[in-house]
Design a protein around this motif. Structure first.
Motif, PDB file in Angstrom:
ATOM      1  N   UNK A   1     -51.078 -26.989 -48.309  1.00 33.38           N
ATOM      2  CA  UNK A   1     -50.251 -26.783 -46.819  1.00 33.38           C
ATOM      3  C   UNK A   1     -48.746 -26.712 -46.868  1.00 33.38           C
ATOM      4  N   UNK A   2     -48.067 -27.689 -48.137  1.00 38.78           N
ATOM      5  CA  UNK A   2     -47.372 -27.201 -48.355  1.00 38.78           C
ATOM      6  C   UNK A   2     -46.487 -26.474 -48.847  1.00 38.78           C
ATOM      7  N   UNK A   3     -47.583 -26.068 -50.089  1.00 35.90           N
ATOM      8  CA  UNK A   3     -47.739 -23.663 -50.623  1.00 35.90           C
ATOM      9  C   UNK A   3     -47.696 -23.078 -49.466  1.00 35.90           C
ATOM     10  N   UNK A   4     -48.408 -23.055 -48.247  1.00 35.44           N
ATOM     11  CA  UNK A   4     -47.920 -22.515 -47.155  1.00 35.44           C
ATOM     12  C   UNK A   4     -46.825 -22.714 -46.332  1.00 35.44           C
ATOM     13  N   UNK A   5     -46.030 -23.586 -46.065  1.00 34.98           N
ATOM     14  CA  UNK A   5     -44.557 -23.814 -45.786  1.00 34.98           C
ATOM     15  C   UNK A   5     -43.940 -23.278 -46.486  1.00 34.98           C
ATOM     16  N   UNK A   6     -43.944 -23.842 -47.941  1.00 41.65           N
ATOM     17  CA  UNK A   6     -42.408 -22.835 -48.776  1.00 41.65           C
ATOM     18  C   UNK A   6     -42.680 -21.409 -48.879  1.00 41.65           C
ATOM     19  N   UNK A   7     -43.609 -20.809 -48.572  1.00 37.33           N
ATOM     20  CA  UNK A   7     -43.576 -19.516 -48.888  1.00 37.33           C
ATOM     21  C   UNK A   7     -43.684 -19.171 -47.484  1.00 37.33           C
ATOM     22  N   UNK A   8     -44.331 -18.977 -46.162  1.00 39.19           N
ATOM     23  CA  UNK A   8     -43.425 -18.876 -44.991  1.00 39.19           C
ATOM     24  C   UNK A   8     -41.682 -18.653 -44.877  1.00 39.19           C
ATOM     25  N   UNK A   9     -41.361 -20.027 -45.345  1.00 43.55           N
ATOM     26  CA  UNK A   9     -39.962 -19.917 -45.573  1.00 43.55           C
ATOM     27  C   UNK A   9     -39.169 -19.451 -46.079  1.00 43.55           C
ATOM     28  N   UNK A  10     -39.930 -18.622 -47.228  1.00 46.01           N
ATOM     29  CA  UNK A  10     -39.430 -17.606 -48.097  1.00 46.01           C
ATOM     30  C   UNK A  10     -38.963 -16.652 -47.750  1.00 46.01           C
ATOM     31  N   UNK A  11     -40.656 -15.994 -46.862  1.00 44.17           N
ATOM     32  CA  UNK A  11     -40.941 -15.008 -46.195  1.00 44.17           C
ATOM     33  C   UNK A  11     -39.689 -15.097 -45.791  1.00 44.17           C
ATOM     34  N   UNK A  12     -40.019 -16.074 -44.681  1.00 44.17           N
ATOM     35  CA  UNK A  12     -38.573 -15.626 -43.187  1.00 44.17           C
ATOM     36  C   UNK A  12     -37.547 -15.412 -43.344  1.00 44.17           C
ATOM     37  N   UNK A  13     -36.971 -15.688 -45.053  1.00 41.84           N
ATOM     38  CA  UNK A  13     -35.552 -16.232 -45.794  1.00 41.84           C
ATOM     39  C   UNK A  13     -35.399 -14.830 -46.103  1.00 41.84           C
ATOM     40  N   UNK A  14     -36.401 -14.272 -46.764  1.00 43.03           N
ATOM     41  CA  UNK A  14     -35.844 -12.690 -46.989  1.00 43.03           C
ATOM     42  C   UNK A  14     -36.047 -11.470 -46.049  1.00 43.03           C
ATOM     43  N   UNK A  15     -36.640 -11.769 -45.389  1.00 44.78           N
ATOM     44  CA  UNK A  15     -36.533 -11.026 -43.824  1.00 44.78           C
ATOM     45  C   UNK A  15     -34.969 -10.485 -43.635  1.00 44.78           C
ATOM     46  N   UNK A  16     -34.601 -12.148 -43.247  1.00 50.11           N
ATOM     47  CA  UNK A  16     -32.926 -12.313 -42.669  1.00 50.11           C
ATOM     48  C   UNK A  16     -32.441 -11.620 -43.768  1.00 50.11           C
ATOM     49  N   UNK A  17     -32.484 -11.704 -44.644  1.00 49.59           N
ATOM     50  CA  UNK A  17     -31.669 -11.025 -45.262  1.00 49.59           C
ATOM     51  C   UNK A  17     -31.287  -9.700 -45.574  1.00 49.59           C
ATOM     52  N   UNK A  18     -32.974  -9.213 -45.765  1.00 47.58           N
ATOM     53  CA  UNK A  18     -32.939  -7.681 -45.308  1.00 47.58           C
ATOM     54  C   UNK A  18     -32.761  -7.204 -44.513  1.00 47.58           C
ATOM     55  N   UNK A  19     -32.967  -7.601 -42.773  1.00 43.50           N
ATOM     56  CA  UNK A  19     -31.996  -6.885 -41.986  1.00 43.50           C
ATOM     57  C   UNK A  19     -30.902  -7.234 -41.695  1.00 43.50           C
ATOM     58  N   UNK A  20     -30.567  -7.961 -42.114  1.00 34.53           N
ATOM     59  CA  UNK A  20     -28.807  -8.075 -42.039  1.00 34.53           C
ATOM     60  C   UNK A  20     -28.250  -6.920 -42.620  1.00 34.53           C
ATOM     61  N   UNK A  21     -28.358  -6.608 -43.805  1.00 32.11           N
ATOM     62  CA  UNK A  21     -28.161  -6.218 -45.508  1.00 32.11           C
ATOM     63  C   UNK A  21     -28.345  -4.558 -44.364  1.00 32.11           C
ATOM     64  N   UNK A  22     -28.884  -3.710 -43.419  1.00 30.33           N
ATOM     65  CA  UNK A  22     -29.149  -2.599 -42.922  1.00 30.33           C
ATOM     66  C   UNK A  22     -28.118  -2.805 -42.014  1.00 30.33           C
TER      67      UNK A  22
END
Length: 55
Positions: free
Chosen positions: A34-55
């Motif tokens: 559960x912790x591993x999946x939570x960390x993965x979800x946070x990293x994915x959400x953070x990565x998507x925010x970074x990539x969409x703001x750059x466009x």
């Protein structure tokens, strides 16, 4: 169809293993997953925010 059969077979093996493991071990492994999946979800959400703001 073959993928579904393989997935169900794997699920049966995993559930059979959990049924024979002590409860504390099963809960500990569940918390780790559960912790591993939570960390993965946070990293994915953070990565998507970074990539969409750059466009």
């Amino acid at each position: 169809m073959l993928f579904l059969v393989a997935a169900l077979l794997l699920l049966g093996v995993v559930l059979g293993t959990v049924a024979h493991a002590p409860l504390t071990f099963s809960v500990a492994v569940g918390l780790v997953i559960a912790v591993w999946l939570g960390i993965f979800a946070i990293r994915e959400r953070h990565g998507r925010r970074r990539s969409t703001s750059a466009h």
